[in-house]
Design a protein around this motif. Structure first.
Motif, PDB file in Angstrom:
ATOM      1  N   GLY A   1       0.822  -1.204   0.000  1.00  0.00           N
ATOM      2  CA  GLY A   1       0.000   0.000   0.000  1.00  0.00           C
ATOM      3  C   GLY A   1       0.855   1.253   0.000  1.00  0.00           C
ATOM      4  N   PRO A   2       0.227   2.408   0.081  1.00  0.00           N
ATOM      5  CA  PRO A   2       0.968   3.681   0.011  1.00  0.00           C
ATOM      6  C   PRO A   2       1.900   3.918   1.193  1.00  0.00           C
ATOM      7  CG  PRO A   2      -1.351   4.052   0.508  1.00  0.00           C
ATOM      8  CD  PRO A   2      -1.222   2.611   0.141  1.00  0.00           C
ATOM      9  N   ILE A   3       1.769   3.125   2.267  1.00  0.00           N
ATOM     10  CA  ILE A   3       2.662   3.302   3.413  1.00  0.00           C
ATOM     11  C   ILE A   3       4.087   2.905   3.047  1.00  0.00           C
ATOM     12  CG2 ILE A   3       2.421   0.996   4.423  1.00  0.00           C
ATOM     13  CD1 ILE A   3       2.278   4.254   6.414  1.00  0.00           C
ATOM     14  N   PHE A   4       4.266   2.134   1.963  1.00  0.00           N
ATOM     15  CA  PHE A   4       5.596   1.675   1.563  1.00  0.00           C
ATOM     16  C   PHE A   4       6.286   2.716   0.682  1.00  0.00           C
ATOM     17  CE2 PHE A   4       3.660  -2.210   2.969  1.00  0.00           C
ATOM     18  CZ  PHE A   4       4.712  -2.944   3.517  1.00  0.00           C
ATOM     19  N   ASN A   5       6.422   3.911   1.209  1.00  0.00           N
ATOM     20  CA  ASN A   5       7.147   4.991   0.552  1.00  0.00           C
ATOM     21  C   ASN A   5       8.053   5.643   1.570  1.00  0.00           C
ATOM     22  OD1 ASN A   5       6.137   5.569  -2.380  1.00  0.00           O
ATOM     23  ND2 ASN A   5       4.272   5.109  -1.229  1.00  0.00           N
ATOM     24  N   SER A   6       9.023   6.413   1.094  1.00  0.00           N
ATOM     25  CA  SER A   6       9.956   7.066   2.017  1.00  0.00           C
ATOM     26  C   SER A   6       9.292   8.214   2.768  1.00  0.00           C
ATOM     27  CB  SER A   6      11.178   7.574   1.245  1.00  0.00           C
ATOM     28  OG  SER A   6      11.936   6.501   0.755  1.00  0.00           O
ATOM     29  N   ILE A   7       8.548   9.053   2.052  1.00  0.00           N
ATOM     30  CA  ILE A   7       7.809  10.151   2.668  1.00  0.00           C
ATOM     31  C   ILE A   7       6.321   9.853   2.501  1.00  0.00           C
ATOM     32  CG2 ILE A   7       7.393  12.633   2.708  1.00  0.00           C
ATOM     33  CD1 ILE A   7      10.242  11.957   3.393  1.00  0.00           C
ATOM     34  N   VAL A   8       5.639   9.706   3.619  1.00  0.00           N
ATOM     35  CA  VAL A   8       4.218   9.362   3.592  1.00  0.00           C
ATOM     36  C   VAL A   8       3.422  10.520   4.179  1.00  0.00           C
ATOM     37  CG1 VAL A   8       2.431   7.785   4.421  1.00  0.00           C
ATOM     38  CG2 VAL A   8       4.687   6.894   3.778  1.00  0.00           C
ATOM     39  N   LEU A   9       2.510  11.050   3.382  1.00  0.00           N
ATOM     40  CA  LEU A   9       1.612  12.105   3.840  1.00  0.00           C
ATOM     41  C   LEU A   9       0.308  11.472   4.295  1.00  0.00           C
ATOM     42  CD1 LEU A   9       0.527  14.968   4.197  1.00  0.00           C
ATOM     43  CD2 LEU A   9       0.034  15.010   1.737  1.00  0.00           C
ATOM     44  N   ALA A  10       0.047  11.538   5.596  1.00  0.00           N
ATOM     45  CA  ALA A  10      -1.223  11.086   6.150  1.00  0.00           C
ATOM     46  C   ALA A  10      -2.113  12.310   6.285  1.00  0.00           C
ATOM     47  CB  ALA A  10      -1.008  10.395   7.496  1.00  0.00           C
ATOM     48  N   ASP A  11      -2.904  12.565   5.260  1.00  0.00           N
ATOM     49  CA  ASP A  11      -3.662  13.812   5.180  1.00  0.00           C
ATOM     50  C   ASP A  11      -4.959  13.710   5.976  1.00  0.00           C
ATOM     51  OD1 ASP A  11      -3.723  16.391   4.360  1.00  0.00           O
ATOM     52  OD2 ASP A  11      -4.238  16.009   2.281  1.00  0.00           O
ATOM     53  N   GLU A  12      -5.183  14.696   6.845  1.00  0.00           N
ATOM     54  CA  GLU A  12      -6.357  14.738   7.718  1.00  0.00           C
ATOM     55  C   GLU A  12      -6.457  13.446   8.524  1.00  0.00           C
ATOM     56  OE1 GLU A  12      -9.529  17.701   5.866  1.00  0.00           O
ATOM     57  OE2 GLU A  12      -9.409  15.848   4.711  1.00  0.00           O
ATOM     58  N   VAL A  13      -5.358  13.139   9.221  1.00  0.00           N
ATOM     59  CA  VAL A  13      -5.218  11.856   9.901  1.00  0.00           C
ATOM     60  C   VAL A  13      -6.259  11.653  10.983  1.00  0.00           C
ATOM     61  CG1 VAL A  13      -3.569  12.722  11.616  1.00  0.00           C
ATOM     62  CG2 VAL A  13      -3.468  10.326  10.922  1.00  0.00           C
ATOM     63  N   ASN A  14      -6.815  12.722  11.523  1.00  0.00           N
ATOM     64  CA  ASN A  14      -7.790  12.566  12.607  1.00  0.00           C
ATOM     65  C   ASN A  14      -9.218  12.408  12.107  1.00  0.00           C
ATOM     66  OD1 ASN A  14      -7.701  15.263  11.738  1.00  0.00           O
ATOM     67  ND2 ASN A  14      -8.319  16.076  13.717  1.00  0.00           N
TER      68      ASN A  14
END
Length: 320
Positions: free
Chosen positions: A98-111
């Motif tokens: 999934g997209p978590i397997f990247n060096s820089i991960v943007l978790a947008d509006e995580v809450n």
């Protein structure tokens, strides 16, 4: 300033070409990069939170993954899933990252995400691994979660669990730019000029070298005691800051002590010094502690936010 510091300064400058008026955010993101840590950015929509993260990834020329957190998001949307396939007549399960397997991960509006998704993200942040089924998968060597969140007063937002908040080294408050900076943004867009960051060649060797130099920054014993006293004074019953005890229900953990030391060293290194000053600790106390303190009912009734509590902490704990 040595060659490694010059390269990191060039990185900050390049990202600054993309994000006007948020220099403190850029420097804090680079401190997170230098300390191999994760960063949480909070602010209202339209304040360049997402743009700052994307600009850093583009400037580093690193793999980038964006996850838009929504209430219906599933853990597999973040981590990836095992897919059933047939190859050469044999049936097998193949893991699709999934997209978590990247060096820089943007978790947008995580809450805005449900608890199960938060748990999947927490494992990645804490362990550097993702577990799917009965197998664990390692994340990239350069792995950094940069999460954005809207203030919890907004519709559809939920407070993040304390365990997950504690995994972020820094929490940045992203405010509106000043009128001067906003005018510069307007004029750049009106002229058709593109805000962009040219990639900076920052190899793994260079980054590891910079991180090693940050770890080697000297902190005098008296400053180590001061730093520990600051963190311990946030805990009720410590007796180190009596005036503050009625205002804090839960104080900072030992992870905050380690994080404050690392970020103070990184701030000193970015300033071209190989030693920590008291101001490095004091300035980093805000982003390191503001998401780790739970104010008491008395503090909430008196409209005392965590930044005000930290200011009182710095004022009342004597600096050597």
């Amino acid at each position: 300033m040595n060659s490694l510091q010059q390269q990191i300064s060039q990185l900050i400058e390049q990202v600054g070409h993309s994000v006007v008026g948020q220099s403190h955010v850029i420097r804090a993101l680079v401190i997170g990069l230098l300390t191999n840590s994760h960063v949480l950015l909070e602010g209202l929509p339209g304040t360049a939170k997402t743009r700052s993260v994307k600009a850093l990834a583009e400037a580093l020329n690193a793999s980038f993954g964006r996850i838009q957190f929504t209430p219906d998001l599933l853990p597999s949307d973040v981590t990836g899933t095992e897919m059933y396939q047939e190859r050469d007549g044999a049936h097998q399960l193949r893991f699709q990252p999934g997209p978590i397997f990247n060096s820089i991960v943007l978790a947008d509006e995580v809450n805005r995400a449900p608890a199960k998704v938060q748990a999947a993200l927490l494992e990645a942040m804490a362990e550097g691994t993702v577990t799917v089924g009965d197998k664990s998968h390692r994340l990239p060597e350069l792995f950094m979660v940069l999460a954005t969140q809207n203030p919890i007063e907004q519709e559809g937002t939920y407070p993040l669990p304390e365990a997950q908040l504690d995994r972020f080294l820094l929490k940045l408050m992203v405010d509106y730019p000043s009128p001067t900076m906003e005018l510069a943004i307007l004029q750049l867009n009106a002229s058709g000029e593109q805000l962009g960051a040219a990639p900076v060649t920052l190899s793994q060797t260079t980054l590891q070298g910079a991180r090693s130099e940050v770890l080697a920054v000297t902190m005098q014993s008296r400053l180590e005691h001061y730093l520990v006293e600051l963190v311990c004074a946030t805990r009720p019953g410590s007796g180190l800051c009596p005036a503050l005890e009625p205002l804090i229900a839960v104080g900072a953990s030992p992870r905050a002590t380690l994080g404050l030391a690392r970020s103070a060293r990184a701030r000193a290194w970015l300033a071209g010094r190989d030693y920590v000053l008291p101001e490095d600790i004091q300035l980093q106390a805000y982003p390191v502690l503001r998401h780790r303190l739970i104010p008491s009912y008395q503090a909430l009734a008196d409209n005392l936010d965590n930044d005000i509590l930290i200011a009182q902490l710095l004022d009342q704990v004597p600096c050597p």
